[in-house]
Scaffold this active site. Structure first.
Site, short mmCIF file in Angstrom:
data_model
loop_
_atom_site.label_atom_id
_atom_site.label_comp_id
_atom_site.label_asym_id
_atom_site.label_seq_id
_atom_site.Cartn_x
_atom_site.Cartn_y
_atom_site.Cartn_z
CB THR A 68 -0.79 0.02 1.22
OG1 THR A 68 -1.77 -1.05 1.19
CG2 THR A 68 -1.90 1.37 1.43
CD GLU B 275 1.31 -2.20 4.21
OE1 GLU B 275 1.04 -1.33 3.39
OE2 GLU B 275 1.86 -2.03 5.41
CE LYS C 37 9.47 6.89 2.72
NZ LYS C 37 8.57 6.00 1.51
N GLY D 227 6.22 -0.72 0.24
CA GLY D 227 6.77 0.13 0.60
C GLY D 227 7.21 0.27 2.28
CB ALA D 228 9.62 0.68 4.41
CG ASP D 229 6.14 4.41 7.13
OD1 ASP D 229 5.81 4.98 6.02
OD2 ASP D 229 5.49 3.90 7.74
CB THR E 229 6.78 3.44 -3.33
OG1 THR E 229 7.13 4.56 -2.48
CG2 THR E 229 8.08 3.17 -4.16
C1 5RP Z 1 1.30 1.52 4.33
C2 5RP Z 1 2.98 1.40 4.45
C3 5RP Z 1 3.45 2.13 3.33
O1 5RP Z 1 4.26 1.01 2.45
C4 5RP Z 1 4.57 3.13 3.69
O2 5RP Z 1 3.88 3.93 4.48
C5 5RP Z 1 5.45 3.78 2.55
O3 5RP Z 1 4.49 4.45 1.79
P1 5RP Z 1 4.90 5.59 0.64
O4 5RP Z 1 5.33 4.56 -0.42
O5 5RP Z 1 3.61 6.04 0.19
O6 5RP Z 1 5.93 6.71 1.11
O7 5RP Z 1 3.53 1.10 5.09
O8 5RP Z 1 0.63 1.15 5.39
#
Ligand code: 5RP
Length: 221
Positions: free
Chosen positions: A26, A103, A121, A82-84, A29
């Protein structure tokens, strides 16, 4: 950063092979990954995706990506998400989009976990807020418990008054402790607090994670 996200997403989609079952994460990205995957599908690639959120499910349908459910398959070939934050151990914070519970299930079911990110990130030490999905009945208890060691906020909706409600019908709390000295221990602790459905710390997937950072590759292992 959106060019780096697009590059990461496109590279991940180009690694998908015919007949694969893909876990689809989600976020922004992942959206780029789906955009490229849809192009490849229109050129003849045959795959099935399992979405981790309503957002991803809706976008996948709009883009013409065939979907199935976890119950339809014995295993997922690749999860792409993706990841934060990502640290050098390939430990992650996820859940800005409040989808981290699904996820995690998809990542756990997958043989390979492609994590697609831009360079912002990458951190030496995880220190971001940790999203926590909490069953509504337990919110006051969890808030009191976690406030003993950090700062905890109930996530509020945008274009909705009041708390964010996850795709699973739960509240999302964001928990900050500053630099996380022992992410594995903290993850274990948080997931054991009564009423917590799941936290966004993910330290258990390092062995199968491949990081794809913008235009750069970061090998497995
Ligand atoms: C959603 C997530 C996303 O993968 C994460 O927040 C990265 O998002 P983005 O690609 O918009 O920066 O963990 O629950």
């Amino acid at each position: 950063m959106s060019e780096a996200k697009r590059a990461a997403g496109y590279r991940a989609a180009d690694m998908v092979q015919d007949a694969m079952v893909i876990g689809i994460g989600t976020g922004s990205t992942v959206y780029y990954m789906m955009e490229r995957l849809a192009q490849r599908i229109s050129e003849g690639l045959c795959v099935r995706g399992i979405p981790t959120s309503f957002q991803t499910e809706i976008r996948a349908r709009e883009l013409g990506i065939p979907l199935c459910s976890l119950a339809d398959v014995s295993e997922i070939d690749i999860a792409i998400d993706g990841a934060d934050q990502v640290d050098p151990h390939k430990w992650l914070i996820k859940g800005r989009g409040a989808a981290h519970v699904r996820e995690r299930v998809i990542a756990a079911s997958a043989k390979i976990f492609l994590v697609i990110i831009d360079s912002s990130k990458c951190v030496l030490k995880l220190d971001g807020p940790i999203p926590m999905e909490v069953t509504p009945f337990a919110v006051s208890y969890v808030t009191t418990e976690l406030a003993k060691q950090g700062t905890i906020l109930i996530r509020e909706g945008v274009k909705k008054d009041g708390p964010v409600i996850s795709d699973n019908g739960n509240f999302i709390l964001d928990y900050s402790v500053g630099v996380i000295s022992d992410p594995r221990a903290l993850q274990q602790y948080l997931n054991n607090v009564a009423g917590v459905v799941g936290c966004g710390l993910m330290t258990e997937f390092s062995d199968k994670i491949v990081i794809i950072e913008g235009g750069y590759d970061n090998k497995k292992g």
